[in-house]
Design a protein around this motif. Structure first.
Motif, PDB file in Angstrom:
ATOM      1  N   HIS A 125       0.843  -1.197   0.000  1.00 53.43           N
ATOM      2  CA  HIS A 125       0.000   0.000   0.000  1.00 53.43           C
ATOM      3  C   HIS A 125       0.879   1.249   0.000  1.00 53.43           C
ATOM      4  O   HIS A 125       1.734   1.408   0.867  1.00 53.43           O
ATOM      5  CB  HIS A 125      -0.902   0.014   1.230  1.00 53.43           C
ATOM      6  N   VAL A 126       0.644   2.103  -0.976  1.00 51.03           N
ATOM      7  CA  VAL A 126       1.352   3.390  -1.054  1.00 51.03           C
ATOM      8  C   VAL A 126       0.306   4.472  -0.792  1.00 51.03           C
ATOM      9  O   VAL A 126      -0.541   4.741  -1.648  1.00 51.03           O
ATOM     10  CB  VAL A 126       2.026   3.578  -2.422  1.00 51.03           C
ATOM     11  N   PRO A 127       0.340   5.117   0.386  1.00 48.41           N
ATOM     12  CA  PRO A 127      -0.818   5.892   0.839  1.00 48.41           C
ATOM     13  C   PRO A 127      -0.836   7.355   0.418  1.00 48.41           C
ATOM     14  O   PRO A 127      -1.498   8.165   1.063  1.00 48.41           O
ATOM     15  CB  PRO A 127      -0.689   5.787   2.359  1.00 48.41           C
ATOM     16  N   PHE A 128      -0.123   7.699  -0.645  1.00 47.08           N
ATOM     17  CA  PHE A 128       0.029   9.103  -1.006  1.00 47.08           C
ATOM     18  C   PHE A 128      -0.853   9.485  -2.195  1.00 47.08           C
ATOM     19  O   PHE A 128      -0.985   8.714  -3.152  1.00 47.08           O
ATOM     20  CB  PHE A 128       1.489   9.416  -1.341  1.00 47.08           C
ATOM     21  N   CYS A 129      -1.433  10.672  -2.124  1.00 49.07           N
ATOM     22  CA  CYS A 129      -2.207  11.235  -3.235  1.00 49.07           C
ATOM     23  C   CYS A 129      -1.907  12.727  -3.342  1.00 49.07           C
ATOM     24  O   CYS A 129      -1.596  13.371  -2.336  1.00 49.07           O
ATOM     25  CB  CYS A 129      -3.715  11.045  -3.014  1.00 49.07           C
ATOM     26  N   VAL A 130      -2.024  13.247  -4.554  1.00 48.71           N
ATOM     27  CA  VAL A 130      -1.856  14.688  -4.739  1.00 48.71           C
ATOM     28  C   VAL A 130      -3.032  15.416  -4.116  1.00 48.71           C
ATOM     29  O   VAL A 130      -2.879  16.401  -3.392  1.00 48.71           O
ATOM     30  CB  VAL A 130      -1.730  15.030  -6.239  1.00 48.71           C
ATOM     31  N   THR A 131      -4.231  14.938  -4.412  1.00 48.57           N
ATOM     32  CA  THR A 131      -5.452  15.461  -3.794  1.00 48.57           C
ATOM     33  C   THR A 131      -6.332  14.271  -3.442  1.00 48.57           C
ATOM     34  O   THR A 131      -6.152  13.167  -3.967  1.00 48.57           O
ATOM     35  CB  THR A 131      -6.228  16.390  -4.740  1.00 48.57           C
ATOM     36  N   ARG A 132      -7.304  14.492  -2.566  1.00 48.70           N
ATOM     37  CA  ARG A 132      -8.216  13.409  -2.184  1.00 48.70           C
ATOM     38  C   ARG A 132      -9.471  13.489  -3.047  1.00 48.70           C
ATOM     39  O   ARG A 132     -10.180  14.503  -3.053  1.00 48.70           O
ATOM     40  CB  ARG A 132      -8.591  13.533  -0.709  1.00 48.70           C
ATOM     41  N   CYS A 133      -9.759  12.425  -3.791  1.00 50.20           N
ATOM     42  CA  CYS A 133     -10.967  12.389  -4.606  1.00 50.20           C
ATOM     43  C   CYS A 133     -12.195  12.396  -3.696  1.00 50.20           C
ATOM     44  O   CYS A 133     -12.190  11.786  -2.622  1.00 50.20           O
ATOM     45  CB  CYS A 133     -10.978  11.144  -5.487  1.00 50.20           C
ATOM     46  N   GLY A 134     -13.246  13.055  -4.142  1.00 50.76           N
ATOM     47  CA  GLY A 134     -14.405  13.270  -3.294  1.00 50.76           C
ATOM     48  C   GLY A 134     -15.121  12.013  -2.867  1.00 50.76           C
ATOM     49  O   GLY A 134     -15.816  12.004  -1.847  1.00 50.76           O
ATOM     50  N   TYR A 135     -14.992  10.912  -3.634  1.00 55.31           N
ATOM     51  CA  TYR A 135     -15.702   9.672  -3.316  1.00 55.31           C
ATOM     52  C   TYR A 135     -14.854   8.689  -2.510  1.00 55.31           C
ATOM     53  O   TYR A 135     -15.347   7.657  -2.069  1.00 55.31           O
ATOM     54  CB  TYR A 135     -16.157   8.981  -4.608  1.00 55.31           C
ATOM     55  N   CYS A 136     -13.575   8.999  -2.313  1.00 53.99           N
ATOM     56  CA  CYS A 136     -12.624   8.006  -1.801  1.00 53.99           C
ATOM     57  C   CYS A 136     -12.558   8.016  -0.277  1.00 53.99           C
ATOM     58  O   CYS A 136     -12.413   9.073   0.340  1.00 53.99           O
ATOM     59  CB  CYS A 136     -11.235   8.289  -2.381  1.00 53.99           C
ATOM     60  N   ASP A 137     -12.644   6.802   0.316  1.00 59.60           N
ATOM     61  CA  ASP A 137     -12.438   6.683   1.765  1.00 59.60           C
ATOM     62  C   ASP A 137     -11.278   5.745   2.081  1.00 59.60           C
ATOM     63  O   ASP A 137     -11.186   5.202   3.170  1.00 59.60           O
ATOM     64  CB  ASP A 137     -13.715   6.221   2.472  1.00 59.60           C
ATOM     65  N   PHE A 138     -10.376   5.538   1.108  1.00 59.78           N
ATOM     66  CA  PHE A 138      -9.198   4.706   1.344  1.00 59.78           C
ATOM     67  C   PHE A 138      -8.238   5.411   2.304  1.00 59.78           C
ATOM     68  O   PHE A 138      -8.330   6.621   2.524  1.00 59.78           O
ATOM     69  CB  PHE A 138      -8.473   4.402   0.027  1.00 59.78           C
ATOM     70  N   ASN A 139      -7.310   4.647   2.831  1.00 62.51           N
ATOM     71  CA  ASN A 139      -6.332   5.203   3.768  1.00 62.51           C
ATOM     72  C   ASN A 139      -5.235   5.911   2.976  1.00 62.51           C
ATOM     73  O   ASN A 139      -4.197   5.335   2.658  1.00 62.51           O
ATOM     74  CB  ASN A 139      -5.740   4.084   4.635  1.00 62.51           C
ATOM     75  N   THR A 140      -5.500   7.192   2.651  1.00 61.49           N
ATOM     76  CA  THR A 140      -4.569   7.958   1.830  1.00 61.49           C
ATOM     77  C   THR A 140      -4.330   9.323   2.460  1.00 61.49           C
ATOM     78  O   THR A 140      -5.146   9.818   3.245  1.00 61.49           O
ATOM     79  CB  THR A 140      -5.118   8.143   0.405  1.00 61.49           C
ATOM     80  N   TYR A 141      -3.212   9.943   2.063  1.00 64.46           N
ATOM     81  CA  TYR A 141      -2.785  11.216   2.657  1.00 64.46           C
ATOM     82  C   TYR A 141      -2.185  12.099   1.582  1.00 64.46           C
ATOM     83  O   TYR A 141      -1.352  11.656   0.791  1.00 64.46           O
ATOM     84  CB  TYR A 141      -1.738  10.964   3.750  1.00 64.46           C
ATOM     85  N   THR A 142      -2.610  13.354   1.576  1.00 63.30           N
ATOM     86  CA  THR A 142      -1.932  14.351   0.763  1.00 63.30           C
ATOM     87  C   THR A 142      -0.712  14.847   1.532  1.00 63.30           C
ATOM     88  O   THR A 142      -0.550  14.557   2.727  1.00 63.30           O
ATOM     89  CB  THR A 142      -2.862  15.529   0.461  1.00 63.30           C
TER      90      THR A 142
END
Length: 405
Positions: A35-52
């Motif tokens: 799992h690579v938990p990085f995103c540039v922005t958080r998509c409005g529908y997404c509830d995955f374990n991610t971090y900008t």
């Protein structure tokens, strides 16, 4: 005072698994999820374990992530002992794995190979957003041992992408498929989402046509689910957008199945179609058929021999645990025989191979007969001793599983 684990039992600091989980290790397919938990922005529908970047805070960074993930891979080798475990599948998911340099992803894959060995025909997949990948990175990943790329296309209509908060332009996914092919990837998948507020049947058909024309050998199509706590859920609650309609979603699924079937794709799992068996996602099949896998990364889940565990969620907490030489595991559960049976039925029934009728609980056999009469199960497969879903059955799969368990 010891920490309180609200969902499951504590994971020992060593990560040690119960002896019964290790029994038979190596006799079942084994893979890795990274799992690579990085995103540039958080998509409005997404509830995955991610971090900008703004959400990471101190103690974690993209630059250090590969080294931290490799530390967990080495922990996995210690926990699993000396068992011969050639890794059959590796899947990098997210988040957006390709926000890391390709060299970092290759280094993580190399560490898996050094600790466990990769099977000669190992499938190695990375997810990618179309805008996060380009020819140079694709070539480096292919040279480093990656065999498959899964691109998050979602839609070919700009207004639908806008509602989903996706940043790529409608044509970018098709260009990324071409770039992956040029880099030597034989297997390329596109992910689509249907049922987005404001999407019409014609929008959905256009997305399917564009996906097929791009030339992937695998397509996944998922109904939009509105998850509590997401920006999309808040917009619907405020009345800015309509709630997705179940009947509309069913119609869109039927449209997808017809279009993909006409283009030479065959369904093999309710939400997945491939042009040939070799194009199927073997990593997901490992999940769906009860294999073993180690989940690397913040919030990642692993499963070995009926024991399932999940890591701490925040990248800083994850890095701190591993820096101290401890397991990043947050909690775990040991599945009962009944739990494993129910999960097996739930997952295998979604596959084109179905579930053996002889293993359905006797109390559920009247429900099986009703499902056959209602056109949810294929009569030919039924006569051969398998419960295999029809198209109508795929639309009602979740309800059918409840009836059978």
């Amino acid at each position: 005072m010891p920490s309180v684990v609200l969902d499951g039992d504590p994971v020992p600091a060593s990560g040690e698994l119960p002896a019964e989980a290790l029994a038979g290790l190596g006799g079942r397919p084994f893979g890795f999820y990274v799992h690579v938990p990085f995103c540039v922005t958080r998509c409005g529908y997404c509830d995955f374990n991610t971090y900008t970047a703004a959400e990471l805070g101190p103690g974690a960074s993209r630059a250090d992530y590969a080294a931290t993930a490799i530390a967990e891979i080495r922990l996995a080798r210690r926990v699993l002992g000396d068992a011969d475990l050639p890794v059959r599948t590796v899947f990098f998911g997210g988040g957006t794995p390709t926000l890391l340099p390709a060299a970092d992803l290759v280094a993580i894959l190399r560490a898996i190979g050094e600790e466990f060995g990769l099977a000669a025909d190992a499938e190695v997949t990375t997810e990618a957003n179309p805008e996060s990948i380009g020819p140079a990175a694709l070539a480096e990943l292919r040279a480093g041992g990656f065999t498959r790329v899964s691109l998050g296309m979602q839609s070919a209509r700009e207004h639908v992408l806008t509602v989903l908060d996706r940043r790529h332009t409608p044509g970018r996914a098709a260009a990324a498929v071409a770039e992956a092919r040029a880099a030597g990837f034989e297997h390329v998948s596109l992910d689509l989402i249907y049922g987005t507020p404001g999407e019409s049947d014609d929008d959905w058909r256009a997305s399917l046509d564009a996906a097929i024309a791009a030339g992937p050998d695998h397509v996944s199509a998922y109904s939009l689910i509105v998850e509590d706590g997401t920006r999309l859920a808040a917009r619907i609650r405020r009345g800015e957008l309509p709630m997705p309609d179940d009947d509309v979603a069913a119609d869109r699924y039927a449209i997808a199945d017809a279009a993909l079937s006409a283009a030479g794709f065959s369904w093999y799992e309710v939400s997945n179609w491939a042009v040939e068996p070799a194009a199927r996602c073997r990593h997901n099949l490992l999940y769906w058929t009860g294999g073993d896998w180690w989940g690397v990364g913040p919030g990642a889940h692993g499963h070995v021999g009926g024991t399932r565990w999940w890591n701490v969620k925040h990248p800083a907490a994850y890095a701190a645990r591993l820096a101290a030489g401890d397991s990043p595991g947050h909690a775990r559960e040991v599945l009962s025989a009944r739990d494993r049976h129910v999960e097996r039925l739930m997952l295998e029934l979604r596959l084109d191979t179905g579930f053996p009728l002889a293993e359905v609980d006797p109390a559920a056999r009247p429900a099986v007969a009703r499902a056959l009469g209602d056109g949810l199960l294929d009569p030919g497969a039924f006569r051969s001793g398998r419960a295999v879903l029809t198209l109508r059955g795929r639309l009602l799969a979740d309800a059918l599983v409840r009836d059978l368990t």
